[in-house]
Design a protein around this motif. Structure first.
Motif, PDB file in Angstrom:
ATOM      1  N   ILE A 191      -0.265   9.126   6.358  1.00 46.51           N
ATOM      2  CA  ILE A 191      -1.236   8.071   6.599  1.00 46.51           C
ATOM      3  C   ILE A 191      -1.708   8.124   8.051  1.00 46.51           C
ATOM      4  CG2 ILE A 191      -0.304   6.602   4.784  1.00 46.51           C
ATOM      5  CD1 ILE A 191       1.194   5.018   6.892  1.00 46.51           C
ATOM      6  N   ARG A 192      -2.934   7.636   8.280  1.00 42.92           N
ATOM      7  CA  ARG A 192      -3.523   7.701   9.621  1.00 42.92           C
ATOM      8  C   ARG A 192      -3.726   6.291  10.176  1.00 42.92           C
ATOM      9  NH1 ARG A 192      -8.832   7.653  11.537  1.00 42.92           N
ATOM     10  NH2 ARG A 192      -9.674   7.686   9.409  1.00 42.92           N
ATOM     11  N   PHE A 193      -3.476   6.131  11.467  1.00 42.62           N
ATOM     12  CA  PHE A 193      -3.589   4.831  12.126  1.00 42.62           C
ATOM     13  C   PHE A 193      -4.817   4.819  13.031  1.00 42.62           C
ATOM     14  CE2 PHE A 193       0.928   5.786  11.457  1.00 42.62           C
ATOM     15  CZ  PHE A 193       1.293   4.723  10.640  1.00 42.62           C
ATOM     16  N   ASP A 194      -5.709   3.854  12.798  1.00 40.35           N
ATOM     17  CA  ASP A 194      -6.963   3.749  13.534  1.00 40.35           C
ATOM     18  C   ASP A 194      -6.968   2.437  14.320  1.00 40.35           C
ATOM     19  OD1 ASP A 194      -9.532   3.701  14.483  1.00 40.35           O
ATOM     20  OD2 ASP A 194     -10.498   3.502  12.527  1.00 40.35           O
ATOM     21  N   ASN A 237       0.818  -1.210   0.000  1.00 43.57           N
ATOM     22  CA  ASN A 237       0.000   0.000   0.000  1.00 43.57           C
ATOM     23  C   ASN A 237       0.851   1.259   0.000  1.00 43.57           C
ATOM     24  OD1 ASN A 237      -3.197  -0.383   0.449  1.00 43.57           O
ATOM     25  ND2 ASN A 237      -2.096  -2.140   1.289  1.00 43.57           N
ATOM     26  N   LEU A 238       1.989   1.228   0.685  1.00 42.57           N
ATOM     27  CA  LEU A 238       2.893   2.380   0.626  1.00 42.57           C
ATOM     28  C   LEU A 238       3.500   2.515  -0.764  1.00 42.57           C
ATOM     29  CD1 LEU A 238       4.677   2.148   4.093  1.00 42.57           C
ATOM     30  CD2 LEU A 238       3.002   3.854   3.362  1.00 42.57           C
ATOM     31  N   ALA A 239       3.802   1.388  -1.399  1.00 43.64           N
ATOM     32  CA  ALA A 239       4.318   1.442  -2.766  1.00 43.64           C
ATOM     33  C   ALA A 239       3.274   2.029  -3.709  1.00 43.64           C
ATOM     34  CB  ALA A 239       4.735   0.040  -3.219  1.00 43.64           C
ATOM     35  N   TRP A 240       2.005   1.644  -3.543  1.00 43.44           N
ATOM     36  CA  TRP A 240       0.927   2.220  -4.361  1.00 43.44           C
ATOM     37  C   TRP A 240       0.755   3.696  -4.066  1.00 43.44           C
ATOM     38  CZ3 TRP A 240      -2.623  -2.405  -2.777  1.00 43.44           C
ATOM     39  CH2 TRP A 240      -2.310  -3.512  -3.557  1.00 43.44           C
ATOM     40  N   PRO A 283      14.593  -4.136   8.278  1.00 44.54           N
ATOM     41  CA  PRO A 283      13.240  -3.746   8.690  1.00 44.54           C
ATOM     42  C   PRO A 283      12.183  -4.518   7.905  1.00 44.54           C
ATOM     43  CG  PRO A 283      14.617  -1.816   8.208  1.00 44.54           C
ATOM     44  CD  PRO A 283      15.347  -3.012   7.700  1.00 44.54           C
ATOM     45  N   ASP A 284      11.059  -4.799   8.558  1.00 49.49           N
ATOM     46  CA  ASP A 284       9.964  -5.446   7.829  1.00 49.49           C
ATOM     47  C   ASP A 284       9.528  -4.573   6.658  1.00 49.49           C
ATOM     48  OD1 ASP A 284       9.912  -7.722   9.388  1.00 49.49           O
ATOM     49  OD2 ASP A 284       8.462  -6.910  10.804  1.00 49.49           O
ATOM     50  N   VAL A 285       9.420  -3.278   6.896  1.00 47.08           N
ATOM     51  CA  VAL A 285       9.108  -2.314   5.828  1.00 47.08           C
ATOM     52  C   VAL A 285       9.895  -1.043   6.107  1.00 47.08           C
ATOM     53  CG1 VAL A 285       7.334  -0.982   4.628  1.00 47.08           C
ATOM     54  CG2 VAL A 285       6.763  -3.231   5.566  1.00 47.08           C
ATOM     55  N   MET A 286      10.461  -0.468   5.057  1.00 47.62           N
ATOM     56  CA  MET A 286      11.128   0.827   5.224  1.00 47.62           C
ATOM     57  C   MET A 286      10.803   1.729   4.047  1.00 47.62           C
ATOM     58  SD  MET A 286      15.166   0.075   4.514  1.00 47.62           S
ATOM     59  CE  MET A 286      15.800  -0.369   2.889  1.00 47.62           C
ATOM     60  N   VAL A 287      10.764   3.025   4.336  1.00 52.30           N
ATOM     61  CA  VAL A 287      10.471   4.038   3.324  1.00 52.30           C
ATOM     62  C   VAL A 287      11.611   5.041   3.317  1.00 52.30           C
ATOM     63  CG1 VAL A 287       8.830   5.770   2.515  1.00 52.30           C
ATOM     64  CG2 VAL A 287       8.003   3.753   3.775  1.00 52.30           C
ATOM     65  N   VAL A 288      12.139   5.289   2.118  1.00 54.59           N
ATOM     66  CA  VAL A 288      13.227   6.254   1.965  1.00 54.59           C
ATOM     67  C   VAL A 288      12.765   7.335   0.988  1.00 54.59           C
ATOM     68  CG1 VAL A 288      15.684   6.578   1.586  1.00 54.59           C
ATOM     69  CG2 VAL A 288      14.816   4.302   2.193  1.00 54.59           C
ATOM     70  N   LEU A 289      12.499   8.506   1.497  1.00 55.67           N
ATOM     71  CA  LEU A 289      12.122   9.621   0.639  1.00 55.67           C
ATOM     72  C   LEU A 289      13.394  10.310   0.149  1.00 55.67           C
ATOM     73  CD1 LEU A 289       9.942   9.533   3.271  1.00 55.67           C
ATOM     74  CD2 LEU A 289       8.795  11.113   1.722  1.00 55.67           C
TER      75      LEU A 289
END
Length: 238
Positions: free
Chosen positions: A164-167, A39-42, A71-77
């Motif tokens: 993104i928001r966490f619910d 979903n982050l990739a999308w 990391p299970d998931v990582m984001v690099v801007l």
């Protein structure tokens, strides 16, 4: 004659692309890793300078292949998309992943997770999120004044970097995109696409039926007009 002895060359450091550990310990952990990564990739699909990866080794220090974490998931801007065997930070303009996610499994030890938190804090991660799907327990840390601080008000927290928001109001974590759409699994996305395609096909069929009915009505009108003319009646005068 004096013979000059050559200094021994330092061997090249090898940075393995795998640590020999499985990506996940069970299906629930694997599912959550995929949901977040995909979903982050999308979400950033149209931005060529956002790199999103799952289960990829990160080496922050050149010359030391022992300092690493996956990391299970990582984001690099700020780094381009593309395939990598590992993320060697010195080859990436020394940009550290700004956001990382870890998904707990029963096999994870407290000491292991504490070490990961220290690693992320030490090497410049800005946002770190930890989710335990078994207990529906979600925690977060954010860099403030050079070090990690716990995010106390995590319910409905919006990631500063990702938007993104966490619910946590339901039985499991729900993550929402900046446009309000929820994160979805591949199966849910695939089903939605199939339903959208079916609706488009049905709309096309209805349009075709309307076109055929209009042609038939036009043909009937033409036949009627010809009959009237054969009777000496001008249909335009009616």
């Amino acid at each position: 004659m004096v013979t000059q002895l050559k200094s021994p060359q330092k061997p090249d450091v090898i940075y393995p692309d795998s640590d020999g550990q499985p990506m996940s310990d069970n299906t629930k952990q694997f599912r959550w890793i995929l949901i977040i990564q995909q979903n982050l990739a999308w979400l950033f699909a149209d931005d060529p300078n956002v790199f999103v990866a799952g289960d990829l080794l990160w080496y922050p220090v050149e010359g030391d292949n022992k300092i690493r974490v996956g990391p299970d998931v990582m984001v690099v801007l700020g780094r381009p998309k593309g395939d990598r065997g590992s993320y060697k930070q010195w080859e990436e303009e020394n940009i550290a992943p700004q956001v990382v996610f870890e998904i707990l499994s029963p096999g994870n030890k407290l000491t292991e997770m504490n070490k990961k938190q220290v690693f992320y804090d030490r090497h410049g991660v800005e946002e770190y999120y930890l989710y335990d799907p078994e207990r529906n327990d979600f925690s977060g840390w954010m860099r403030s004044q050079g070090r990690f601080d716990v995010i106390d008000a995590i319910e409905n927290w919006v990631s500063p970097r990702l938007g993104i928001r966490f619910d946590l109001s339901g039985e499991e974590l729900q993550i929402y995109r900046p446009d309000g759409e929820p994160f979805a699994s591949y199966e849910e996305v695939s089903r939605s696409l199939e339903q959208a395609q079916q609706r488009a096909e049905q709309a096309e069929q209805r349009a075709e039926q309307e076109r055929l009915r209009a042609e038939q009505a036009e043909q009937r009108a033409a036949v009627l007009a010809e009959r009237l003319r054969s009777m000496g009646i001008d249909p335009e005068q009616l």
